[in-house]
Write a protein that holds these residues in place. Sequence first.
Motif, mmCIF file in Angstrom:
data_model
loop_
_atom_site.group_PDB
_atom_site.id
_atom_site.type_symbol
_atom_site.label_atom_id
_atom_site.label_comp_id
_atom_site.label_asym_id
_atom_site.label_seq_id
_atom_site.Cartn_x
_atom_site.Cartn_y
_atom_site.Cartn_z
ATOM 1 N N ALA A 110 0.841 -1.199 0.000
ATOM 2 C CA ALA A 110 0.000 0.000 0.000
ATOM 3 C C ALA A 110 0.869 1.240 0.000
ATOM 4 C CB ALA A 110 -0.900 0.006 1.238
ATOM 5 N N PRO A 111 0.396 2.329 -0.630
ATOM 6 C CA PRO A 111 1.145 3.582 -0.583
ATOM 7 C C PRO A 111 1.402 3.995 0.860
ATOM 8 C CG PRO A 111 -0.648 3.726 -2.158
ATOM 9 C CD PRO A 111 -0.843 2.448 -1.404
ATOM 10 N N LEU A 112 2.585 4.506 1.110
ATOM 11 C CA LEU A 112 2.971 4.874 2.472
ATOM 12 C C LEU A 112 2.308 6.178 2.873
ATOM 13 C CD1 LEU A 112 4.762 4.168 4.872
ATOM 14 C CD2 LEU A 112 6.595 5.486 3.810
ATOM 15 N N ARG A 113 1.568 6.157 3.964
ATOM 16 C CA ARG A 113 0.948 7.364 4.529
ATOM 17 C C ARG A 113 1.376 7.429 5.984
ATOM 18 N NH1 ARG A 113 -3.237 9.584 1.567
ATOM 19 N NH2 ARG A 113 -3.950 8.376 -0.226
ATOM 20 N N ILE A 114 2.411 8.153 6.231
ATOM 21 C CA ILE A 114 2.943 8.176 7.592
ATOM 22 C C ILE A 114 2.965 9.566 8.162
ATOM 23 C CG2 ILE A 114 4.348 6.108 7.384
ATOM 24 C CD1 ILE A 114 6.701 7.791 6.619
ATOM 25 N N GLY A 163 1.108 18.617 10.676
ATOM 26 C CA GLY A 163 1.475 18.844 12.071
ATOM 27 C C GLY A 163 2.172 17.653 12.703
ATOM 28 N N THR A 164 2.196 16.490 12.017
ATOM 29 C CA THR A 164 2.850 15.297 12.557
ATOM 30 C C THR A 164 4.073 14.982 11.708
ATOM 31 O OG1 THR A 164 0.720 14.410 13.260
ATOM 32 C CG2 THR A 164 2.563 12.866 13.115
ATOM 33 N N PRO A 165 5.291 15.022 12.275
ATOM 34 C CA PRO A 165 6.480 14.761 11.458
ATOM 35 C C PRO A 165 6.526 13.318 10.982
ATOM 36 C CG PRO A 165 7.069 14.934 13.783
ATOM 37 C CD PRO A 165 5.629 15.327 13.675
ATOM 38 N N ALA A 166 6.851 13.133 9.728
ATOM 39 C CA ALA A 166 6.926 11.788 9.169
ATOM 40 C C ALA A 166 8.211 11.075 9.568
ATOM 41 C CB ALA A 166 6.828 11.867 7.641
ATOM 42 N N PHE A 167 9.262 11.826 9.834
ATOM 43 C CA PHE A 167 10.569 11.236 10.087
ATOM 44 C C PHE A 167 11.155 11.815 11.368
ATOM 45 C CE2 PHE A 167 9.822 11.503 5.494
ATOM 46 C CZ PHE A 167 9.794 10.149 5.192
ATOM 47 N N ARG A 168 11.747 10.929 12.179
ATOM 48 C CA ARG A 168 12.299 11.353 13.466
ATOM 49 C C ARG A 168 13.717 10.801 13.643
ATOM 50 N NH1 ARG A 168 8.683 12.554 17.720
ATOM 51 N NH2 ARG A 168 10.581 12.666 18.987
ATOM 52 N N GLY A 169 14.556 10.908 12.614
ATOM 53 C CA GLY A 169 15.947 10.506 12.764
ATOM 54 C C GLY A 169 16.706 11.499 13.636
ATOM 55 N N GLY A 191 1.729 21.057 2.104
ATOM 56 C CA GLY A 191 3.042 20.616 1.654
ATOM 57 C C GLY A 191 3.719 21.586 0.706
ATOM 58 N N HIS A 192 5.005 21.322 0.454
ATOM 59 C CA HIS A 192 5.822 22.150 -0.442
ATOM 60 C C HIS A 192 6.341 21.287 -1.589
ATOM 61 C CE1 HIS A 192 6.206 25.749 2.185
ATOM 62 N NE2 HIS A 192 6.047 24.874 3.151
ATOM 63 N N ALA A 193 6.134 21.752 -2.813
ATOM 64 C CA ALA A 193 6.587 21.009 -3.985
ATOM 65 C C ALA A 193 8.100 20.790 -3.960
ATOM 66 C CB ALA A 193 6.175 21.754 -5.261
ATOM 67 N N ALA A 194 8.844 21.770 -3.439
ATOM 68 C CA ALA A 194 10.307 21.655 -3.415
ATOM 69 C C ALA A 194 10.783 20.508 -2.536
ATOM 70 C CB ALA A 194 10.916 22.972 -2.929
ATOM 71 N N LEU A 195 9.952 20.088 -1.581
ATOM 72 C CA LEU A 195 10.345 19.007 -0.665
ATOM 73 C C LEU A 195 9.913 17.627 -1.153
ATOM 74 C CD1 LEU A 195 9.554 20.616 2.808
ATOM 75 C CD2 LEU A 195 11.739 20.548 1.585
ATOM 76 N N ARG A 196 9.071 17.578 -2.176
ATOM 77 C CA ARG A 196 8.548 16.292 -2.637
ATOM 78 C C ARG A 196 9.644 15.298 -3.015
ATOM 79 N NH1 ARG A 196 4.602 13.158 -1.684
ATOM 80 N NH2 ARG A 196 3.455 15.110 -1.360
ATOM 81 N N PRO A 197 10.708 15.703 -3.754
ATOM 82 C CA PRO A 197 11.766 14.731 -4.075
ATOM 83 C C PRO A 197 12.438 14.142 -2.838
ATOM 84 C CG PRO A 197 11.930 16.647 -5.509
ATOM 85 C CD PRO A 197 10.927 16.996 -4.452
ATOM 86 N N LEU A 198 12.625 14.964 -1.792
ATOM 87 C CA LEU A 198 13.233 14.453 -0.567
ATOM 88 C C LEU A 198 12.342 13.414 0.098
ATOM 89 C CD1 LEU A 198 14.641 17.718 1.069
ATOM 90 C CD2 LEU A 198 15.986 15.759 0.286
ATOM 91 N N TYR A 199 11.058 13.700 0.174
ATOM 92 C CA TYR A 199 10.128 12.750 0.797
ATOM 93 C C TYR A 199 10.069 11.444 0.005
ATOM 94 C CZ TYR A 199 8.138 15.660 4.490
ATOM 95 O OH TYR A 199 7.959 16.387 5.648
ATOM 96 N N ARG A 211 7.089 5.436 -2.476
ATOM 97 C CA ARG A 211 5.649 5.592 -2.687
ATOM 98 C C ARG A 211 4.992 6.436 -1.584
ATOM 99 N NH1 ARG A 211 2.611 0.262 -3.878
ATOM 100 N NH2 ARG A 211 1.221 1.701 -4.991
ATOM 101 N N TYR A 212 5.723 7.357 -1.086
ATOM 102 C CA TYR A 212 5.170 8.264 -0.073
ATOM 103 C C TYR A 212 4.064 9.114 -0.696
ATOM 104 C CZ TYR A 212 4.875 11.992 3.392
ATOM 105 O OH TYR A 212 4.413 12.887 4.321
ATOM 106 N N THR A 213 2.893 9.174 -0.038
ATOM 107 C CA THR A 213 1.766 9.930 -0.582
ATOM 108 C C THR A 213 1.258 11.015 0.351
ATOM 109 O OG1 THR A 213 0.152 8.353 0.304
ATOM 110 C CG2 THR A 213 0.987 7.953 -1.939
ATOM 111 N N GLY A 214 1.894 11.192 1.499
ATOM 112 C CA GLY A 214 1.468 12.243 2.411
ATOM 113 C C GLY A 214 1.967 13.602 1.955
ATOM 114 N N PRO A 215 1.607 14.656 2.675
ATOM 115 C CA PRO A 215 2.078 15.993 2.317
ATOM 116 C C PRO A 215 3.563 16.163 2.613
ATOM 117 C CG PRO A 215 0.846 16.066 4.368
ATOM 118 C CD PRO A 215 0.703 14.675 3.847
ATOM 119 N N ALA A 216 4.248 16.901 1.776
ATOM 120 C CA ALA A 216 5.687 17.163 1.953
ATOM 121 C C ALA A 216 5.831 18.388 2.855
ATOM 122 C CB ALA A 216 6.350 17.389 0.607
ATOM 123 N N LEU A 217 5.762 18.136 4.153
ATOM 124 C CA LEU A 217 5.710 19.211 5.134
ATOM 125 C C LEU A 217 7.088 19.751 5.481
ATOM 126 C CD1 LEU A 217 3.151 17.602 7.623
ATOM 127 C CD2 LEU A 217 2.672 19.275 5.830
#
Length: 299
Positions: free
Chosen positions: A7-11, A15-21, A80-88, A94-100
């Motif tokens: 399934a497409p990733l929706r994480i 307001g909720t960060p997708a990544f917490r490295g 989301g921001h279009a400029a961040l989409r490649p990073l996400y 297959r990330y489909t959430g907003p590029a926050l």
Amino acid sequence: MTVTPPAPLRISTPGTPAFRGRIGRDARSGHYAVPRRYRLHLSTADPDGLRIAVTHTLLGLGDSCPVSLLPAVPDCPGGGHAALRPLYEATAHRYTGPALAPVLADDWSGRIVSGHAPDIVRDLARHFGANRPGLFPRELDAGIAEVERLCAERIDAAAQDAGRAGADDQERAAAVETLLDALARLERRLTAQPYLMGDQLTAADVVVWVTLVELDIVHRHHLDAAVVHRIAEHPAVWDFARRLTAHPAFAAHLDLDGISRRHQAHCRGLEAAGAAVQILDWAAHAADADDARVRADRP
């Protein structure tokens, strides 16, 4: 045999960060501290981005961690921001959430390390902030985290509830009392000492300043005038806000027009009488910082 595709990733939700490295000292951890390896992507019209930008300047990290500024108003659905989409998409297949925003990215891999502002500022301070070791000392971590919770839950969230369309009188009154109680706590601290943690500026002060900017520039528009007057009746709190706004590291990132445009683009609430009762003249105090900088540059 039929293979069911993943399934497409929706994480993430707004307001909720997708990544917490996290950035670490050990090279085996993957994200270890190397100057110019990491890049910040942020908008100073966003409170998290503003907090990170001010911290970044206070730490003097212009050379070791570059910043890419994003537009005040997100240009994609969901904030989301279009400029961040490649990073996400590079970070999660297959990330489909907003590029926050904000995002701390690893330029070596082209992937995101973190979108969690509290973690980002801690890692910047502890691994790159040799110029300002007192901004985020480990012995004050619990106290700074307490201030973060106070601002998030008892000021920001309470102000939103107090001005929320559809809230009944009882709900609004409870939210207002929560907000005023939190401001009273800050007032007691700042009456006794110049900064939240004592005599020195720390990361807790950046958190409170950003919260006060949002309270006056954004949330005030949805509050009754009487409530705004009660909010303004905390002289030590607002003198603190004035002093920090006149500090070059704070003034340099205060985008009042951008904050207002971001608010107007996403706000669904009704304007209340408090919109006409601005508490602080932020632009004038930020101009004081510009005047001081000019005088310092003169021979």
